[in-house]
Write an enzyme that holds these catalytic residues in place. Sequence first.
Site, mmCIF file in Angstrom:
data_model
loop_
_atom_site.group_PDB
_atom_site.id
_atom_site.type_symbol
_atom_site.label_atom_id
_atom_site.label_comp_id
_atom_site.label_asym_id
_atom_site.label_seq_id
_atom_site.Cartn_x
_atom_site.Cartn_y
_atom_site.Cartn_z
ATOM 1 N N ASP A 10 -2.536 0.726 10.059
ATOM 2 C CA ASP A 10 -2.374 1.144 8.449
ATOM 3 C C ASP A 10 -2.147 -0.037 7.742
ATOM 4 O OD1 ASP A 10 -2.869 4.105 8.079
ATOM 5 O OD2 ASP A 10 -1.252 4.420 9.293
ATOM 6 N N ASP A 22 0.767 -1.090 0.146
ATOM 7 C CA ASP A 22 0.135 -0.064 -0.021
ATOM 8 C C ASP A 22 0.809 1.231 -0.090
ATOM 9 O OD1 ASP A 22 -2.089 1.916 0.308
ATOM 10 O OD2 ASP A 22 -2.283 1.419 2.258
ATOM 11 N N GLU A 77 -1.247 -1.359 -4.652
ATOM 12 C CA GLU A 77 -2.792 -0.724 -4.776
ATOM 13 C C GLU A 77 -2.609 0.300 -5.813
ATOM 14 O OE1 GLU A 77 -4.559 0.266 -1.233
ATOM 15 O OE2 GLU A 77 -5.279 2.205 -1.927
#
Lengths: 220, 220
Positions: free
Chosen positions: A141, A7, A68
């Site tokens: 996260d 990510d 991502e």
Amino acid sequence: MRVLGVDPGLTRCGIAVVDVAPNRTATLVGVTVVGTGAEQSLDRRLLAIDEAVNEWLDRHSPDHVAVERMFAQHNTPTVMGTAQASGVAIAAAARRGIPVALHTPSEIKAAVTGSGTAGKEQVTSMVTRILRLGEPPRPADAADALALAITHAWRGGLMGRGLETGNLTSPQRASSFPTAAGSPGARGSSATAAQRVWLAAEQRSRGAGGSQGWGGGSRT
Amino acid sequence: MRVLGVDPGLTRCGIAVVDVAPNRTATLVGVTVVGTGAEQSLDRRLLAIDEAVNEWLDRHSPDHVAVERMFAQHNTPTVMGTAQASGVAIAAAARRGIPVALHTPSEIKAAVTGSGTAGKEQVTSMVTRILRLGEPPRPADAADALALAITHAWRGGLMGRGLETGNLTSPQRASSFPTAAGSPGARGSSATAAQRVWLAAEQRSRGAGGSQGWGGGSRT
């Protein structure tokens, strides 16, 4: 199958590794969030991400890397930094010949929660259940990177066709796995509670996100 | 001082190396344009750029690397791909400990032509003169990377203070070289015609771009 999910971001870059068995059981291998403060120069920030991604690739030897996919919807330096970080991660995987795939945030949400518009808490909750964790993954996260890795395994990696590099540009990729929900082993009587949760979410996902397309993003 | 300039892009990524002497004479060392077609996957495209930048860094051992700074003014996949390519180039330099600096297109145009809004032909024409080439550099896209490398040497690299990595985030960097135009050797009677052209352009540039700032972009 082992998937490493990234990510990307300069301030917080999530890196997660999960193992997914043929019966779809997903197991946490490791997860971290790296990043640097805005007071650091761009090259140092990108270097920190480069080093972390390389270290995790070397340590865990994933079969696939998922990153991502983001869109330049907002004209901000953050978007550019995130794109630069993703480029670093993709190139690191490509240097090793590891197939790379991109998934949009809505695809990830749909895959793990059944809704492409699910909130962050819902994603974290489902990731915790899917991975059979005693508590939500830390740091917070990290859940996004874990969801990304799970999504990748789910959406194609398990089908034996893999998500080869050429598929990065294929907008109809999501619809090329129409038989995934009916794959053997997924519905055996030995399925755990988490697997049943996952399978139910998958079925919802196929309805919600199946026609979304890899190159899309209209749901974002 | 040897500068390697990178004009990032997936389809066309310009890589140029110039040597700049203390008397500001700039000499072409090499220039190329690499890239891949849109039919290739993103990871293969970024890998091609990664390999080319690494090869040029190894072959030419530059003292500084300059990368064109771009802005997400247009919400297009091209912008994201360009940002990803720039991230790959910056990380490649950072891995070697080579200082990296970013320059905006308007800074580059101002540095070599005296106008931050100069056209492509004007930039190519000035690069040809500054480098004392018999004809415009080939391929045509190479001129931008050459202009970038020249700009970097001019705007600070020659001052002995270098453009250290920390300066990437310093918005007032451009104005920290107020004495550049008065540096010794620049106005000797032995200056070539190209050097005189260059110095005149530099003077105009300082008026036009001196207060622009490294982190700016309001002129873009």
